[in-house]
Design an enzyme around this catalytic site. Structure first.
Site, PDB file in Angstrom:
ATOM      1  N   THR A  22       0.852  -1.190   0.000  1.00 26.43           N
ATOM      2  CA  THR A  22       0.000   0.000   0.000  1.00 26.43           C
ATOM      3  C   THR A  22       0.892   1.246   0.000  1.00 26.43           C
ATOM      4  OG1 THR A  22      -1.693  -1.177   1.253  1.00 26.43           O
ATOM      5  CG2 THR A  22      -1.785   1.223   1.323  1.00 26.43           C
ATOM      6  N   SER A  73       2.222   5.274  -1.912  1.00 27.68           N
ATOM      7  CA  SER A  73       2.607   5.943  -3.156  1.00 27.68           C
ATOM      8  C   SER A  73       3.823   5.292  -3.806  1.00 27.68           C
ATOM      9  CB  SER A  73       2.875   7.426  -2.883  1.00 27.68           C
ATOM     10  OG  SER A  73       3.857   7.576  -1.879  1.00 27.68           O
ATOM     11  N   GLY A  80       5.930  -0.816   0.780  1.00 24.87           N
ATOM     12  CA  GLY A  80       6.709   0.362   1.132  1.00 24.87           C
ATOM     13  C   GLY A  80       6.972   0.413   2.627  1.00 24.87           C
ATOM     14  N   GLU A  89      -1.156  -5.370   6.077  1.00 22.96           N
ATOM     15  CA  GLU A  89       0.215  -5.458   5.538  1.00 22.96           C
ATOM     16  C   GLU A  89       1.026  -6.506   6.301  1.00 22.96           C
ATOM     17  OE1 GLU A  89       0.919  -0.934   3.834  1.00 22.96           O
ATOM     18  OE2 GLU A  89       1.374  -1.357   5.911  1.00 22.96           O
ATOM     19  N   LYS A 110      13.368   7.676   3.868  1.00 20.99           N
ATOM     20  CA  LYS A 110      12.859   6.677   4.808  1.00 20.99           C
ATOM     21  C   LYS A 110      13.970   5.982   5.614  1.00 20.99           C
ATOM     22  CE  LYS A 110       8.819   7.274   2.754  1.00 20.99           C
ATOM     23  NZ  LYS A 110       8.190   6.284   1.906  1.00 20.99           N
TER      24      LYS A 110
HETATM   25  C1  5RP Z   1       0.800   2.069   4.497  1.00 23.43           C
HETATM   26  C2  5RP Z   1       2.266   1.887   4.589  1.00 23.43           C
HETATM   27  C3  5RP Z   1       3.089   2.401   3.459  1.00 23.43           C
HETATM   28  O1  5RP Z   1       3.863   1.379   2.961  1.00 23.43           O
HETATM   29  C4  5RP Z   1       3.954   3.498   3.981  1.00 23.43           C
HETATM   30  O2  5RP Z   1       3.138   4.464   4.599  1.00 23.43           O
HETATM   31  C5  5RP Z   1       4.770   4.143   2.860  1.00 23.43           C
HETATM   32  O3  5RP Z   1       3.932   4.887   2.038  1.00 23.43           O
HETATM   33  P1  5RP Z   1       4.505   5.782   0.870  1.00 23.43           P
HETATM   34  O4  5RP Z   1       5.131   4.869  -0.115  1.00 23.43           O
HETATM   35  O5  5RP Z   1       3.297   6.502   0.330  1.00 23.43           O
HETATM   36  O6  5RP Z   1       5.502   6.739   1.486  1.00 23.43           O
HETATM   37  O7  5RP Z   1       2.807   1.352   5.524  1.00 23.43           O
HETATM   38  O8  5RP Z   1       0.157   1.592   5.645  1.00 23.43           O
END
Ligand code: 5RP
Length: 232
Positions: free
Chosen positions: A29, A31, A85, A106, A124
């Site tokens: 889930t 972006s 992600g 997840e 990250k």
């Molecule tokens: C959703 C998540 C996503 O993997 C995490 O928030 C990263 O999101 P993005 O790729 O939009 O930065 O854990 O629950």
């Protein structure tokens, strides 16, 4: 396109290269995963055969957008690969996830996979987890009492809201975002939070990542363990 978006695109495309014909995958889930799904959709259009188990309602929407065939748990409880992600990744590859509120599904999907691959832009990668508020999913019944017990671990917490209303997860629960600042022992904290009645799951993913795709000096690399890590 921002540098962060460019990195998301690069790691997403690289992750699509890890999907082999006939695989059953967990579809994460967020972006960054969106860029992966877009790239995977192109490979499927060219003939790759893949089935995906989604990690959220948003992930189902992504699969529909990019024509990725979906399955559910009645088809299989075993996945070859899960790609997702992360919100923070520490040098031991422990992570905070759940910024999108999908941490519970997840974690369930990741735990059903033989291999777990995470994708992250450079923002990250952190020396220690905890700057990003840790999402904790809590059942609605008695959530006020559960939050008091959570506050004993982290006084700086807030129930997540969306559009001025309480955010509700795909499983119908609330999320409390807990600002720890720094988490020195993620495994111990995960166990302690999990022991609180009413806590369904927290966004600490410890010992889950088999591999990470990220950028080092502008080059996409796959990290297959702590010895490959350069940040922190
Ligand atoms: C959703 C998540 C996503 O993997 C995490 O928030 C990263 O999101 P993005 O790729 O939009 O930065 O854990 O629950």
């Amino acid at each position: 396109m921002s540098e962060q978006d460019r990195q998301k695109q690069l790691v997403g495309e690289a992750a699509a290269g890890h999907v082999e014909d006939g695989m059953t995958i967990g579809l994460g889930t967020g972006s960054t995963v969106e860029r992966f799904a877009e790239s995977l959709g192109r490979r499927i259009a060219e003939g790759l055969s893949v089935r995906a188990l989604p990690t959220s309602e948003a992930s189902i929407d992504l699969a529909h957008r990019f024509d990725i065939p979906l399955i559910d748990w009645t088809v299989t409880t075993h996945l070859d690969l899960c790609i997702d992600g992360a919100d923070e990744v520490a040098p031991d590859l422990s992570m905070i996830k759940g910024g999108g509120g999908a941490l519970l599904w997840e974690k369930i999907v990741a735990s059903a996979a033989s291999r777990r691959l995470y994708i992250a832009d450079s923002s990250k990668l952190v020396g220690a987890l905890g700057t990003f508020p840790l999402p904790v999913e809590v059942v609605r019944f008695g959530h006020q009492a559960t939050a008091e017990k959570l506050a004993a671990h982290c006084p700086d917490l807030a129930r997540r809201e969306k559009g001025g209303e309480p955010f509700v997860t795909d499983s119908g629960n609330f999320i409390y975002d807990c600002r720890f600042g720094r988490i020195d022992d993620p495994a111990a904290l995960e166990a302690a939070l999990g022991a609180i009645p009413g806590v369904v799951e927290c966004g600490l993913f410890v010992g889950m990542a088999d591999s990470l795709i990220a950028l080092r000096d502008g080059v996409v690399v796959t990290v297959d363990g702590q010895t490959d890590v350069w940040w922190g």
